[in-house]
Design a protein around this motif. Structure first.
Motif, PDB file in Angstrom:
ATOM      1  N   SER A   1       0.712  -0.976   0.014  1.00 14.15           N
ATOM      2  CA  SER A   1      -0.050   0.197  -0.010  1.00 14.15           C
ATOM      3  C   SER A   1       0.862   1.247   0.050  1.00 14.15           C
ATOM      4  N   GLN A   2       2.103   1.155   0.741  1.00 15.14           N
ATOM      5  CA  GLN A   2       3.022   2.309   0.552  1.00 15.14           C
ATOM      6  C   GLN A   2       3.433   2.678  -1.003  1.00 15.14           C
ATOM      7  N   LEU A   3       3.747   1.345  -1.647  1.00 17.63           N
ATOM      8  CA  LEU A   3       4.194   1.665  -2.923  1.00 17.63           C
ATOM      9  C   LEU A   3       3.336   2.087  -3.877  1.00 17.63           C
ATOM     10  N   ILE A   4       2.013   1.816  -3.728  1.00 19.06           N
ATOM     11  CA  ILE A   4       0.834   2.319  -4.385  1.00 19.06           C
ATOM     12  C   ILE A   4       0.600   3.687  -4.070  1.00 19.06           C
ATOM     13  N   ILE A   5       0.756   4.228  -2.752  1.00 13.89           N
ATOM     14  CA  ILE A   5       0.769   5.562  -2.684  1.00 13.89           C
ATOM     15  C   ILE A   5       1.680   6.407  -3.216  1.00 13.89           C
ATOM     16  N   GLU A   6       3.085   5.674  -3.077  1.00 22.37           N
ATOM     17  CA  GLU A   6       4.213   6.480  -3.777  1.00 22.37           C
ATOM     18  C   GLU A   6       4.048   6.650  -5.324  1.00 22.37           C
ATOM     19  N   LEU A   7       3.554   5.646  -5.823  1.00 22.29           N
ATOM     20  CA  LEU A   7       3.309   5.524  -7.329  1.00 22.29           C
ATOM     21  C   LEU A   7       2.353   6.598  -7.922  1.00 22.29           C
ATOM     22  N   SER A   8       1.259   6.810  -7.134  1.00 20.67           N
ATOM     23  CA  SER A   8       0.053   7.691  -7.447  1.00 20.67           C
ATOM     24  C   SER A   8       0.590   8.925  -7.580  1.00 20.67           C
ATOM     25  N   ILE A   9       1.748   9.410  -6.708  1.00 17.40           N
ATOM     26  CA  ILE A   9       1.963  10.789  -7.065  1.00 17.40           C
ATOM     27  C   ILE A   9       2.642  11.183  -8.368  1.00 17.40           C
ATOM     28  N   PRO A  10       3.842  10.253  -9.020  1.00 26.80           N
ATOM     29  CA  PRO A  10       4.334  10.570  -9.989  1.00 26.80           C
ATOM     30  C   PRO A  10       3.609  10.181 -11.236  1.00 26.80           C
ATOM     31  N   ALA A  11       2.427   9.417 -10.852  1.00 33.73           N
ATOM     32  CA  ALA A  11       1.215   9.509 -11.821  1.00 33.73           C
ATOM     33  C   ALA A  11       0.498  10.409 -12.215  1.00 33.73           C
ATOM     34  N   CYS A  12       0.077  11.361 -10.910  1.00 28.75           N
ATOM     35  CA  CYS A  12      -0.554  12.661 -11.110  1.00 28.75           C
ATOM     36  C   CYS A  12       0.370  13.749 -11.870  1.00 28.75           C
ATOM     37  N   GLY A  13       1.525  13.622 -11.643  1.00 28.90           N
ATOM     38  CA  GLY A  13       2.662  14.715 -12.451  1.00 28.90           C
ATOM     39  C   GLY A  13       2.639  14.105 -13.867  1.00 28.90           C
ATOM     40  N   TYR A  14       2.660  12.997 -14.200  1.00 26.81           N
ATOM     41  CA  TYR A  14       2.910  12.673 -15.696  1.00 26.81           C
ATOM     42  C   TYR A  14       1.521  12.866 -16.551  1.00 26.81           C
ATOM     43  N   TYR A  15       0.290  12.576 -15.833  1.00 29.08           N
ATOM     44  CA  TYR A  15      -0.896  12.575 -16.433  1.00 29.08           C
ATOM     45  C   TYR A  15      -1.466  14.050 -16.334  1.00 29.08           C
ATOM     46  N   GLY A  16      -0.932  14.782 -15.528  1.00 28.11           N
ATOM     47  CA  GLY A  16      -1.330  16.127 -15.273  1.00 28.11           C
ATOM     48  C   GLY A  16      -0.544  17.036 -16.341  1.00 28.11           C
ATOM     49  N   ALA A  17       0.616  16.731 -16.609  1.00 32.03           N
ATOM     50  CA  ALA A  17       1.545  17.412 -17.614  1.00 32.03           C
ATOM     51  C   ALA A  17       0.930  17.014 -19.032  1.00 32.03           C
ATOM     52  N   LEU A  18       0.642  15.503 -19.220  1.00 30.79           N
ATOM     53  CA  LEU A  18       0.254  15.132 -20.553  1.00 30.79           C
ATOM     54  C   LEU A  18      -1.245  15.690 -20.781  1.00 30.79           C
ATOM     55  N   TYR A  19      -2.053  15.861 -19.911  1.00 29.11           N
ATOM     56  CA  TYR A  19      -3.417  16.182 -20.185  1.00 29.11           C
ATOM     57  C   TYR A  19      -3.630  17.598 -19.619  1.00 29.11           C
ATOM     58  N   THR A  20      -2.779  18.428 -19.341  1.00 28.69           N
ATOM     59  CA  THR A  20      -2.773  19.621 -18.933  1.00 28.69           C
ATOM     60  C   THR A  20      -3.864  19.800 -17.744  1.00 28.69           C
ATOM     61  N   HIS A  21      -3.830  19.063 -16.817  1.00 32.29           N
ATOM     62  CA  HIS A  21      -4.974  18.812 -15.840  1.00 32.29           C
ATOM     63  C   HIS A  21      -4.307  19.709 -14.568  1.00 32.29           C
ATOM     64  N   ARG A  22      -4.748  20.747 -14.024  1.00 32.16           N
ATOM     65  CA  ARG A  22      -4.340  21.819 -13.258  1.00 32.16           C
ATOM     66  C   ARG A  22      -4.409  20.899 -11.671  1.00 32.16           C
ATOM     67  N   THR A  23      -5.806  20.162 -11.455  1.00 28.39           N
ATOM     68  CA  THR A  23      -5.836  19.587 -10.240  1.00 28.39           C
ATOM     69  C   THR A  23      -4.674  18.517 -10.005  1.00 28.39           C
ATOM     70  N   LEU A  24      -4.280  17.686 -11.169  1.00 29.35           N
ATOM     71  CA  LEU A  24      -3.459  16.567 -11.007  1.00 29.35           C
ATOM     72  C   LEU A  24      -2.072  17.204 -10.712  1.00 29.35           C
ATOM     73  N   LEU A  25      -1.527  18.464 -11.533  1.00 31.85           N
ATOM     74  CA  LEU A  25      -0.408  18.975 -11.281  1.00 31.85           C
ATOM     75  C   LEU A  25      -0.320  19.801  -9.849  1.00 31.85           C
ATOM     76  N   PHE A  26      -1.475  20.131  -9.224  1.00 32.17           N
ATOM     77  CA  PHE A  26      -1.473  20.804  -8.063  1.00 32.17           C
ATOM     78  C   PHE A  26      -1.267  19.618  -6.877  1.00 32.17           C
ATOM     79  N   PHE A  27      -2.090  18.612  -7.112  1.00 34.78           N
ATOM     80  CA  PHE A  27      -1.659  17.384  -6.249  1.00 34.78           C
ATOM     81  C   PHE A  27      -0.060  16.985  -6.337  1.00 34.78           C
ATOM     82  N   PHE A  28       0.444  16.873  -7.684  1.00 30.91           N
ATOM     83  CA  PHE A  28       1.711  16.616  -7.327  1.00 30.91           C
ATOM     84  C   PHE A  28       2.726  17.723  -6.925  1.00 30.91           C
TER      85      PHE A  28
END
Length: 179
Positions: free
Chosen positions: A40-67
């Motif tokens: 579960s720690q690994l899943i949480i740790e991987l969710s943050i880079p995923a938010c950065g990647y998809y936030g940059a890819l799809y120009t999603h402000r909320t995901l970038l804010f979370f990142f």
């Protein structure tokens, strides 16, 4: 790119901890509780880079804010952990038995060992702090470049064409008797 590097680091760190036996309980080696905690720690740790990647890819402000926010929290947490471990190195090895959790006891024993793992552990905290600072800066730049409703700030696509209505086309679109 930063998201891929941090994801790779988190996966490699999980595998290393798994191989070192940090996800086994010395009191009950067959218990899966520590392993589930690590997963579960690994899943949480991987969710943050995923938010950065998809936030940059799809120009999603909320995901970038979370990142950005998560990386800022990581910078503070890693800095505090680094200082805590440096202070712990100055204390005696007897204090390790007073730690509340098994993982903290193992970290304390690692800090008091004479092997190179102690320096690898402290070095990884320094690298993580530095990398989280870089990720926060990159995410903040992307977030500030995106205004609500805007496209990606770095894509300057030229206008390819424009639709112009001719007077003949307007006659066919207008209702009869509406000239």
């Amino acid at each position: 790119m930063l998201s891929v590097i941090s994801s790779t680091y988190y996966i490699c760190a999980f595998i290393a901890r798994l191989l070192l036996g940090q996800y086994t309980d010395p009191g009950d080696p067959n218990s899966p509780d520590e392993l589930w905690s690590g997963c579960s720690q690994l899943i949480i740790e991987l969710s943050i880079p995923a938010c950065g990647y998809y936030g940059a890819l799809y120009t999603h402000r909320t995901l970038l804010f979370f990142f950005c926010g998560a990386n800022l929290i990581f910078v503070v947490a890693y800095s505090i952990n680094f200082l805590r471990y440096v202070i712990r190195m100055g204390g005696g090895a007897e204090a390790c038995a007073l730690e509340a959790y098994a993982t903290q006891q193992r970290d304390c024993e690692l800090m008091h060992s004479d092997g190179p793992l102690r320096y690898v552990f402290l070095g990884s905290l320094v690298v993580l702090t530095w990398f989280s600072c870089l990720s926060f800066g990159a995410g903040k730049g992307l977030y500030q470049g995106l205004a609500p409703g805007d496209g990606h700030p770095y894509s300057s696509m030229p206008v390819v064409g424009e639709v112009i209505a001719t007077p003949d086309a307007a006659r066919f679109v207008a209702a009869p008797g509406m000239r």
